[in-house]
Design a protein around this motif. Structure first.
Motif, mmCIF file in Angstrom:
data_model
loop_
_atom_site.group_PDB
_atom_site.id
_atom_site.type_symbol
_atom_site.label_atom_id
_atom_site.label_comp_id
_atom_site.label_asym_id
_atom_site.label_seq_id
_atom_site.Cartn_x
_atom_site.Cartn_y
_atom_site.Cartn_z
ATOM 1 N N TYR A 134 0.847 -1.192 0.000
ATOM 2 C CA TYR A 134 0.000 0.000 0.000
ATOM 3 C C TYR A 134 0.879 1.237 0.000
ATOM 4 O O TYR A 134 1.544 1.536 0.977
ATOM 5 C CB TYR A 134 -0.898 -0.033 1.238
ATOM 6 N N ARG A 135 0.894 1.938 -1.146
ATOM 7 C CA ARG A 135 1.634 3.209 -1.178
ATOM 8 C C ARG A 135 0.640 4.354 -0.961
ATOM 9 O O ARG A 135 -0.229 4.596 -1.770
ATOM 10 C CB ARG A 135 2.333 3.438 -2.502
ATOM 11 N N ARG A 136 0.828 5.062 0.147
ATOM 12 C CA ARG A 136 -0.042 6.203 0.421
ATOM 13 C C ARG A 136 0.757 7.488 0.605
ATOM 14 O O ARG A 136 0.213 8.520 0.948
ATOM 15 C CB ARG A 136 -0.893 5.946 1.669
ATOM 16 N N ASP A 137 2.054 7.397 0.337
ATOM 17 C CA ASP A 137 2.895 8.589 0.422
ATOM 18 C C ASP A 137 4.123 8.362 -0.459
ATOM 19 O O ASP A 137 4.598 7.218 -0.597
ATOM 20 C CB ASP A 137 3.340 8.841 1.864
ATOM 21 N N TYR A 138 4.637 9.450 -1.010
ATOM 22 C CA TYR A 138 5.808 9.345 -1.880
ATOM 23 C C TYR A 138 7.066 9.536 -1.039
ATOM 24 O O TYR A 138 7.758 10.545 -1.126
ATOM 25 C CB TYR A 138 5.726 10.393 -2.988
ATOM 26 N N ILE A 139 7.364 8.546 -0.219
ATOM 27 C CA ILE A 139 8.480 8.724 0.711
ATOM 28 C C ILE A 139 9.834 8.702 0.022
ATOM 29 O O ILE A 139 10.802 9.266 0.540
ATOM 30 C CB ILE A 139 8.452 7.674 1.847
ATOM 31 N N ILE A 140 9.920 8.081 -1.155
ATOM 32 C CA ILE A 140 11.224 8.037 -1.824
ATOM 33 C C ILE A 140 11.624 9.408 -2.366
ATOM 34 O O ILE A 140 12.738 9.582 -2.851
ATOM 35 C CB ILE A 140 11.255 6.978 -2.950
ATOM 36 N N GLY A 141 10.742 10.385 -2.254
ATOM 37 C CA GLY A 141 11.096 11.755 -2.590
ATOM 38 C C GLY A 141 11.801 12.477 -1.454
ATOM 39 O O GLY A 141 12.327 13.571 -1.642
ATOM 40 N N VAL A 142 11.822 11.856 -0.277
ATOM 41 C CA VAL A 142 12.495 12.434 0.892
ATOM 42 C C VAL A 142 13.964 12.009 0.873
ATOM 43 O O VAL A 142 14.295 10.864 0.534
ATOM 44 C CB VAL A 142 11.814 11.953 2.195
ATOM 45 N N ASP A 143 14.851 12.925 1.236
ATOM 46 C CA ASP A 143 16.297 12.663 1.148
ATOM 47 C C ASP A 143 16.697 11.342 1.796
ATOM 48 O O ASP A 143 17.517 10.600 1.253
ATOM 49 C CB ASP A 143 17.071 13.814 1.796
ATOM 50 N N ASN A 290 5.592 19.475 -5.204
ATOM 51 C CA ASN A 290 6.818 18.713 -5.423
ATOM 52 C C ASN A 290 6.449 17.238 -5.534
ATOM 53 O O ASN A 290 5.271 16.881 -5.380
ATOM 54 C CB ASN A 290 7.823 18.973 -4.281
ATOM 55 N N PRO A 291 7.397 16.363 -5.826
ATOM 56 C CA PRO A 291 7.051 14.941 -5.982
ATOM 57 C C PRO A 291 6.400 14.323 -4.751
ATOM 58 O O PRO A 291 5.660 13.348 -4.867
ATOM 59 C CB PRO A 291 8.417 14.288 -6.270
ATOM 60 N N ILE A 292 6.646 14.879 -3.567
ATOM 61 C CA ILE A 292 6.067 14.331 -2.343
ATOM 62 C C ILE A 292 4.586 14.675 -2.249
ATOM 63 O O ILE A 292 3.757 13.850 -1.843
ATOM 64 C CB ILE A 292 6.825 14.865 -1.107
#
Length: 385
Positions: A134-143, A290-292
């Motif tokens: 379940y992807r509910r956030d774009y965490i790979i956009g975080v450093d 932004n991507p997030i």
């Protein structure tokens, strides 16, 4: 079926949580074991009394994994990261297997809530009847996640039996990796955010005159546009801007605090938020684009609308696709100034208020979780053919 949930978010998180609400809703019909995954070494050392399990209701149990996780993200090489991360997964799997024995779980769905490191190998280690990512956030956009996160998430998406997302933006992005993908959107706690319940004005709002332009939620640099807020508040000195929620260091030191018409309450319990929203004249979600944030489903919009409030928010993909008819969307300072003033003209419009509430009620947690059940039913039916 029983559900086992592994998530990035600990159960004791202070702010509202999509996965906690999802777990609560699932537990109305199914047994749920929510795994509190390992803490850092520092947190582990500070915690003198270790919990093992907490019962939330008859069907929902929080299971604590009390061994600390290795700091895998600091590993200099991918092969070393993979080994250390597998060790963390193995520790979690042992905790889950023990909980499975204790609760006599036989067949279960494993729901992985954006836990891209600590759940990476759990399908191989646990062999659930069905695995959902379940992807509910774009965490790979975080450093923090950029070095090893994308490869881990891609592996989870490919190996999952079902992939769920909370926005069509995420669905289109991940569909090439796994066609068995569905969009759930998100729900709102309609019993808590009820526009028909009258709340007393919170004590720290009493001395702040209307019009009050308010925001509830985490106040963090990577999601909210502080400079836009500063410009808007500066140009609307006759309006008072109230921010309810914990701040990161960036916001705590921002010149926003120097303006006479801005107020920061700090953290408030989730149960207190409806009273604040009800006594705002207009509600805000001033996101950066932004991507997030672009594909993120902003739960607070449903919460605002469920109370019946006019809303002004940054125009992102999800806002345009889901909420455009019931909110005022803006892209820059000028459009925010216009939208806020237009929204203020709607505060006494009962017809618009009722339309907002009716729309929000279509986004219940029951409705959101029903999409998960439907995806499971489709998978079971097609896998038998």
């Amino acid at each position: 079926m029983d559900f086992i949930i592994t998530s990035l978010q600990p159960w004791d998180i202070e702010i509202g949580s999509t996965i906690k609400n999802t777990a609560m809703e699932i537990s109305k019909k199914n047994r749920v074991l929510y795994i509190n995954t390992p803490s850092s070494f520092t947190h582990w050392l500070r915690t003198s009394k270790k919990k093992t399990e907490v019962r939330v209701n008859d069907n929902l149990h929080i299971v604590y994994c009390n061994l600390p996780a290795l700091p895998v993200n600091s590993m200099p090489f991918r092969w070393l990261f993979n080994i250390a991360n597998y060790c963390n997964n193995y520790i979690i799997a042992r905790t889950i297997k023990k909980a499975i024995r204790n609760h006599q779980v036989k067949e279960y769905v494993h729901l992985i809530d954006t836990d891209i490191y600590r759940s990476r190998y759990l399908k191989q280690l646990l062999h659930p009847a069905l695995s959902i990512y379940y992807r509910r956030d774009y965490i790979i956009g975080v450093d923090y996640w950029r070095k090893y996160g994308p490869a881990c998430e891609q592996a989870l998406v490919r190996q999952a039996d079902i992939v769920m997302t909370n926005s069509s933006y995420f669905t289109e992005e991940l569909k090439p990796l796994n066609p068995n993908i569905y969009t759930t959107n998100t729900g709102v706690n309609l019993s808590l955010y009820d526009g028909n319940i009258l709340h007393d004005i919170p004590a720290d709002l009493k001395d702040i005159p209307s019009p009050r332009i308010g925001y509830t939620g985490a106040i963090i640099e990577r999601r909210l546009d502080a400079d836009l807020l500063y410009a808007v508040a500066q140009q609307l000195p006759q309006y008072n801007f109230v921010f309810v929620g914990p701040e990161d260091d960036f916001f705590a030191q921002h010149p926003l605090h120097t303006l006479k018409n801005t107020y920061f309450t700090g953290h408030r319990e989730v149960a207190e938020l409806p009273a604040y929203i009800q006594h705002f004249d207009v509600c805000l979600n001033p996101q950066k684009v932004n991507p997030i944030t672009e594909g993120n489903y902003p739960l607070k919009i449903d919460e605002y609308l469920a109370i019946g409030k006019p809303v002004v928010a940054t125009s992102t993909h999800t806002m345009r696709e889901v909420f455009a008819e019931y909110t005022h969307l803006a892209t820059d300072v000028d459009s925010y100034l216009y939208a806020i003033q237009k929204a203020l003209g709607e505060t006494e419009d009962a017809e618009l208020k009722n339309a907002r509430i009716a729309f929000a009620q279509t986004h219940s947690w029951a409705h959101s979780v029903e999409k998960i059940y439907k995806a499971i039913d489709i998978y079971k039916t097609t896998s038998k053919k």
